[in-house]
Design an enzyme around this catalytic site. Structure first.
Site, PDB file in Angstrom:
ATOM      1  N   GLN A   5      -8.881  -2.348  -0.765  1.00  0.00           N
ATOM      2  CA  GLN A   5      -9.641  -2.496   0.486  1.00  0.00           C
ATOM      3  C   GLN A   5     -10.992  -1.787   0.427  1.00  0.00           C
ATOM      4  O   GLN A   5     -11.903  -2.119   1.184  1.00  0.00           O
ATOM      5  CB  GLN A   5      -8.824  -1.967   1.680  1.00  0.00           C
ATOM      6  CG  GLN A   5      -7.577  -2.779   1.984  1.00  0.00           C
ATOM      7  CD  GLN A   5      -7.883  -4.191   2.475  1.00  0.00           C
ATOM      8  OE1 GLN A   5      -8.988  -4.512   2.916  1.00  0.00           O
ATOM      9  NE2 GLN A   5      -6.891  -5.063   2.386  1.00  0.00           N
ATOM     10  N   CYS A  34       1.058  -8.724   4.617  1.00  0.00           N
ATOM     11  CA  CYS A  34       2.282  -8.678   3.823  1.00  0.00           C
ATOM     12  C   CYS A  34       3.493  -8.358   4.688  1.00  0.00           C
ATOM     13  O   CYS A  34       4.603  -8.722   4.370  1.00  0.00           O
ATOM     14  CB  CYS A  34       2.157  -7.638   2.722  1.00  0.00           C
ATOM     15  SG  CYS A  34       0.578  -7.739   1.895  1.00  0.00           S
ATOM     16  N   THR A  40      -2.761 -15.897 -21.498  1.00  0.00           N
ATOM     17  CA  THR A  40      -4.121 -16.442 -21.586  1.00  0.00           C
ATOM     18  C   THR A  40      -4.920 -16.007 -20.359  1.00  0.00           C
ATOM     19  O   THR A  40      -4.448 -16.150 -19.230  1.00  0.00           O
ATOM     20  CB  THR A  40      -4.077 -17.982 -21.687  1.00  0.00           C
ATOM     21  OG1 THR A  40      -3.310 -18.302 -22.849  1.00  0.00           O
ATOM     22  CG2 THR A  40      -5.471 -18.578 -21.809  1.00  0.00           C
ATOM     23  N   ASN A  78      -5.136  -0.465   4.317  1.00  0.00           N
ATOM     24  CA  ASN A  78      -5.348  -1.845   4.745  1.00  0.00           C
ATOM     25  C   ASN A  78      -5.019  -2.091   6.215  1.00  0.00           C
ATOM     26  O   ASN A  78      -5.493  -3.047   6.790  1.00  0.00           O
ATOM     27  CB  ASN A  78      -4.515  -2.795   3.876  1.00  0.00           C
ATOM     28  CG  ASN A  78      -3.101  -2.316   3.686  1.00  0.00           C
ATOM     29  OD1 ASN A  78      -2.860  -1.199   3.210  1.00  0.00           O
ATOM     30  ND2 ASN A  78      -2.135  -3.138   4.069  1.00  0.00           N
ATOM     31  N   GLY A 116      -4.477  -7.650  -6.971  1.00  0.00           N
ATOM     32  CA  GLY A 116      -4.251  -6.248  -6.637  1.00  0.00           C
ATOM     33  C   GLY A 116      -2.803  -5.834  -6.845  1.00  0.00           C
ATOM     34  O   GLY A 116      -2.520  -4.734  -7.328  1.00  0.00           O
ATOM     35  N   THR A 117      -1.877  -6.703  -6.492  1.00  0.00           N
ATOM     36  CA  THR A 117      -0.455  -6.363  -6.628  1.00  0.00           C
ATOM     37  C   THR A 117      -0.114  -6.096  -8.091  1.00  0.00           C
ATOM     38  O   THR A 117       0.535  -5.100  -8.420  1.00  0.00           O
ATOM     39  CB  THR A 117       0.422  -7.502  -6.067  1.00  0.00           C
ATOM     40  OG1 THR A 117       0.129  -7.635  -4.665  1.00  0.00           O
ATOM     41  CG2 THR A 117       1.899  -7.219  -6.252  1.00  0.00           C
ATOM     42  N   HIS A 157      -9.836 -11.404  -4.332  1.00  0.00           N
ATOM     43  CA  HIS A 157      -9.933 -12.235  -3.120  1.00  0.00           C
ATOM     44  C   HIS A 157     -10.300 -11.468  -1.859  1.00  0.00           C
ATOM     45  O   HIS A 157     -10.499 -12.067  -0.802  1.00  0.00           O
ATOM     46  CB  HIS A 157      -8.659 -13.072  -2.920  1.00  0.00           C
ATOM     47  CG  HIS A 157      -7.466 -12.346  -2.405  1.00  0.00           C
ATOM     48  ND1 HIS A 157      -7.061 -12.454  -1.102  1.00  0.00           N
ATOM     49  CD2 HIS A 157      -6.582 -11.531  -3.000  1.00  0.00           C
ATOM     50  CE1 HIS A 157      -5.957 -11.730  -0.931  1.00  0.00           C
ATOM     51  NE2 HIS A 157      -5.647 -11.167  -2.072  1.00  0.00           N
TER      52      HIS A 157
END
Ligand code: PLP
Length: 388
Positions: free
Chosen positions: A181, A327, A239, A153, A69-70, A203
């Site tokens: 979220q 975070c 890759t 979040n 996501g970041t 995740h």
């Protein structure tokens, strides 16, 4: 252990693990290689891309796989704003809300610091809502991008994304939403939402850490942040994480199929949990919106405690949750999200967030509510023993 920290991360679903396993073992090819092993990997990647595109209701070529996501948020905010500025040097502003995740907020600040953009920050009301009229008022001819999250979040507030995107479209400004979220809980049809870009993270929905997606519409240009071999249509070299993409696509398909039923079920459990805490703990304050909130998030302030102490006490009682966003954990400063809602910093320090997986049960939440009452009582007693 009762795990009520799903907004931080989720376990990998068995189906996702099984789907990805071949690409970590026998079918380990590089999708850019011109032999059968490489072609098998390329086919798997194409299948994963088509699977994600089906859920987002977009074309496969509009899906970029990222490391999470970041990275998807960074690529959207920096990549779109910089590409637009390259095409039109007069474009000089980005609009974000006051409660964005740091992945969006810090990307906007980077544009300000390094590239001289001006960041317009839209305030939110006491329940964390951005105003549609407020967005309309702040948009200018030199605005390059709007980025407003789908669901928060920390407090779970869900923004009126389609109405906000419609306003941006009227002004000819691309609209990005961070749906990290929202994924698994809210519809992700990018056409119905009317967004130009949308970020997701694997995740949070049962795929492994290190997998993510950025949708970008049609010909919307994105200046790459990672340069190299030109993978992902030049938007993101390197890759590809074939196994991660396969797992994300599998988890997203399952979550989307289950979403209507699970969202209704878990919303009901969330409301019962919130009511129990409110009735059982004097002074407990629910943060976020009463109605427009994620099914999976119940967040509170417990005045007379510290969020960190309640967290520790809860862990002793077998309940795992978060004192704010993961975070921001470990920092002493109150959550900027809660401060943006107008909550006093000393109250913001007492925040605790409970966030649920789609498999949470009513009996787990009953036990957790008992534990929360006990934990808050203990912490309050320690803080002022005479009162207890
Ligand atoms: N955006 C939001 C709203 C989040 O909640 C998170 C993670 O907590 C992220 C972005 C970052 O996602 P990732 O952990 O995949 O980098």
């Amino acid at each position: 252990m009762i795990f009520l920290d799903a907004a931080a991360t989720t376990p990998v679903r068995r189906e996702a693990l099984e789907a990805m396993w071949p690409y970590l073992s026998g079918e380990f090819g590089n999708p850019s290689s011109h032999h059968t092993l490489g072609e098998a990997a390329a086919a798997a990647l194409a299948g994963a891309r088509a699977g994600v595109a089906k859920i987002l209701n977009c074309r496969a070529g509009e899906v970029t796989f990222t490391s999470g996501g970041t990275e998807a948020d960074n690529l959207a905010v920096k990549g779109i704003a910089l590409a637009r500025r390259l095409a039109d040097p007069s474009l000089n502003r980005v609009v974000i809300s006051a409660i964005e995740h740091p992945a969006v907020e810090e990307s906007a600040r980077y544009l300000e610091r390094v590239h001289g953009f001006i960041v317009d920050v839209l305030p939110v009301d006491g329940e964390g809502m951005v105003s549609v009229e407020g967005l309309s008022a702040v948009l200018r001819p030199d605005t390059a991008l709007v980025s407003i999250m789908y669901a928060n979040n920390e407090i779970g507030t869900v923004q009126p994304v389609s109405a906000l995107a419609a306003v941006a479209r009227k002004h000819g400004v691309p609209f990005h939403t961070d749906a990290v979220q929202a994924a698994g809980w809210l519809p992700l049809d990018v056409k119905a939402l009317g967004v130009d870009a949308l970020s997701m993270s694997g995740h949070k929905i049962g795929a492994p850490k290190g997998s993510g997606v950025l949708f970008t519409k049609g010909r919307l240009r994105v200046e790459p942040l990672v340069h190299g071999g030109g993978q992902e249509r030049g938007r993101r070299s390197g890759t590809e994480n074939v196994a991660g993409a396969v797992a994300l696509s599998t988890a997203l398909s399952l979550a989307s199929a289950e979403q209507p039923e699970q969202a209704a079920r878990v919303s009901g459990l969330r409301d019962q949990f919130i009511e129990r805490i409110r009735a059982g703990i004097a002074g407990a304050v629910v943060t976020g919106h009463r109605l427009q909130r994620l099914p999976s998030v119940a967040s509170f302030c417990f005045p007379g405690t510290s969020g960190e102490s309640v967290l520790l006490e809860l862990e002793r009682l077998g309940v795992v949750c978060s004192s704010g966003s993961a975070c921001a954990a470990g920092s002493d400063t109150p959550s900027p999200v809660l401060v943006a809602l107008g909550i006093a910093p000393e109250t913001a320090q007492t925040a605790v967030r409970f966030s649920f997986t789609s498999t949470v049960t009513g009996s787990e939440l009953d036990q957790a509510a008992d534990a929360v009452e006990t934990a808050v009582g203990r912490v309050r007693n320690l803080a002022s023993p005479q009162a207890g």
